[in-house]
Write a protein that holds these residues in place. Structure first.
Motif, short mmCIF file in Angstrom:
data_model
loop_
_atom_site.label_atom_id
_atom_site.label_comp_id
_atom_site.label_asym_id
_atom_site.label_seq_id
_atom_site.Cartn_x
_atom_site.Cartn_y
_atom_site.Cartn_z
N ASN A 66 47.92 -31.72 -0.72
CA ASN A 66 47.39 -33.38 -0.61
C ASN A 66 47.75 -32.40 1.40
N LEU A 67 46.35 -32.34 1.87
CA LEU A 67 45.98 -32.10 3.09
C LEU A 67 46.19 -33.18 3.77
N GLY A 68 45.66 -34.32 3.30
CA GLY A 68 45.98 -35.48 4.07
C GLY A 68 45.48 -36.71 4.13
N PRO A 69 45.62 -38.64 3.96
CA PRO A 69 46.23 -38.22 5.06
C PRO A 69 47.65 -38.14 3.80
N ASN A 70 49.62 -38.49 4.48
CA ASN A 70 50.49 -37.80 3.40
C ASN A 70 51.53 -39.23 3.67
N GLY A 71 51.98 -38.95 2.86
CA GLY A 71 53.37 -39.74 2.19
C GLY A 71 53.22 -39.67 0.44
N PHE A 72 54.49 -41.14 0.42
CA PHE A 72 54.63 -40.70 -1.45
C PHE A 72 53.58 -40.89 -2.09
N GLY A 73 53.13 -42.29 -1.26
CA GLY A 73 51.93 -42.89 -1.98
C GLY A 73 50.58 -42.15 -1.97
N TYR A 74 50.67 -42.10 -1.01
CA TYR A 74 48.68 -40.88 -1.14
C TYR A 74 48.79 -39.17 -2.06
N ALA A 75 50.19 -39.10 -1.90
CA ALA A 75 50.85 -38.17 -3.47
C ALA A 75 50.62 -38.05 -4.43
N VAL A 76 50.84 -39.74 -4.87
CA VAL A 76 50.96 -39.70 -5.97
C VAL A 76 49.94 -40.02 -6.63
N ARG A 77 48.57 -40.61 -5.54
CA ARG A 77 46.87 -40.87 -6.12
C ARG A 77 46.59 -39.89 -6.12
N TYR A 78 46.77 -39.06 -5.65
CA TYR A 78 45.84 -37.33 -5.55
C TYR A 78 46.18 -37.16 -7.36
N GLY A 79 48.31 -37.20 -7.60
CA GLY A 79 47.86 -36.48 -8.74
C GLY A 79 46.93 -37.82 -9.78
N LEU A 80 47.29 -39.53 -9.77
CA LEU A 80 46.40 -40.37 -10.78
C LEU A 80 44.89 -39.94 -10.70
N ASP A 81 44.64 -39.24 -9.87
CA ASP A 81 42.67 -39.40 -9.70
C ASP A 81 42.58 -38.11 -10.05
N ARG A 82 43.74 -36.82 -10.60
CA ARG A 82 43.15 -36.04 -11.37
C ARG A 82 44.03 -34.78 -12.53
N PHE A 83 44.89 -36.65 -13.39
CA PHE A 83 45.65 -35.99 -14.86
C PHE A 83 44.12 -35.94 -15.90
N THR A 84 44.64 -35.39 -16.72
CA THR A 84 43.44 -35.37 -17.84
C THR A 84 44.23 -35.95 -19.41
N GLY A 85 45.82 -36.44 -18.91
CA GLY A 85 45.81 -36.67 -20.46
C GLY A 85 45.97 -38.10 -20.80
N ASP A 86 45.98 -38.54 -21.91
CA ASP A 86 45.37 -40.05 -22.33
C ASP A 86 47.50 -41.34 -21.84
N CYS A 87 47.91 -40.66 -20.73
CA CYS A 87 48.88 -41.34 -20.40
C CYS A 87 49.32 -40.46 -19.36
N VAL A 88 50.50 -41.02 -18.34
CA VAL A 88 50.81 -40.78 -17.41
C VAL A 88 52.22 -40.61 -16.97
N ALA A 89 53.09 -40.24 -16.51
CA ALA A 89 54.72 -40.40 -15.70
C ALA A 89 54.34 -40.26 -14.52
N VAL A 90 55.02 -40.98 -14.09
CA VAL A 90 55.38 -40.22 -12.66
C VAL A 90 56.75 -40.35 -12.69
N MET A 91 57.11 -38.91 -11.92
CA MET A 91 58.49 -37.99 -12.06
C MET A 91 59.07 -37.95 -10.29
#
Length: 244
Positions: A66-91
């Motif tokens: 994630n080149l930016g903007p950066n921050g914990f929330g931005y990074a998690v949101r970046y991942g939540l836009d790209r996962f392919t599973g039926d459910c998702v955990a944040v760790m």
């Protein structure tokens, strides 16, 4: 049901290998289809090089920067836009969350057909190891305020480690939080919007390496903003955003 794991990582070259190794070791003991999406939040150390090696070692591991903007929330949101599973955990990248707890989350979700499974470190069966005293006091006060304002019984809303079905993530969008306030935005919106959930105990262990990315002084007003936002939605939106 495929499980996705989103892990934000900023300057975690010392921690991330042990974290991924531990997840894969735990998951090797159960037959569970999964993927791990690590979001390199524009790290300034050698995190990216470590992720390249991990992706070569484990077919289940993917990484993005994630080149930016950066921050914990931005990074998690970046991942939540790209996962392919039926459910998702944040760790977390620092192994503060237990992979065995995640397996219990997943089993609980499947057996109970819950939309969300939330962990609590402060209920019977939960535990914290080497939790900084001041941080713990602030945590308990913040969670008490959230419980009172939102009229909920859940006592660990700020705990980032939660499991959501894919439709819940879609249902709580747009996600607003750029930082650690994301940890309360996701569960509060899920509860307000009518998704089913259960709470089970989980453990938390302080990081071995590096320093915490949570800066308490910077986060108070951000948590307050999201809490007010969710309060307004709960009591004044007339259910316009509720799950149909």
């Amino acid at each position: 049901m495929k499980l996705s794991i989103v892990i934000p990582a900023y300057n975690e070259e010392e921690s991330i290998t042990e974290t991924i190794d531990s997840i894969e070791e735990a998951f090797s003991k159960v037959n569970l289809d999964h993927e791990i999406i690590i979001v390199n939040d524009n790290s300034k150390d050698n995190t990216l090089q470590v992720l390249e090696r991990l992706a070569q070692k484990y077919p289940t591991v993917k990484y993005e920067t994630n080149l930016g903007p950066n921050g914990f929330g931005y990074a998690v949101r970046y991942g939540l836009d790209r996962f392919t599973g039926d459910c998702v955990a944040v760790m977390m990248a620092d192994l503060s969350d237990s992979p065995y707890d995640l397996i219990r989350y997943y089993t609980t979700m499947v057996e109970g057909n819950y939309d969300c499974v939330f962990g609590s470190r402060f209920m019977k069966g939960g535990k914290v190891i080497d939790y900084p005293f001041v941080k713990k006091i602030i945590n308990r006060v913040a969670n008490a305020i959230i419980r009172i304002v939102m009229q909920i019984k859940y006592n660990d809303t700020t705990n980032a480690f939660k499991l959501y079905k894919k439709e819940v993530i879609e249902g709580v969008k747009p996600i607003l939080s750029p930082h650690f306030n994301l940890t309360i935005e996701l569960p509060l919106k899920a509860i307000i919007r009518g998704y089913s959930y259960t709470v089970i105990p989980n453990s938390w262990t302080n990081r071995k390496y590096g320093e915490s990315k949570l800066k308490i002084k910077e986060m108070g007003s951000r948590y307050f903003f999201i809490l007010v936002y969710c309060f307004v939605e709960k009591y004044f939106s007339r259910g316009d955003f509720k799950k149909l």
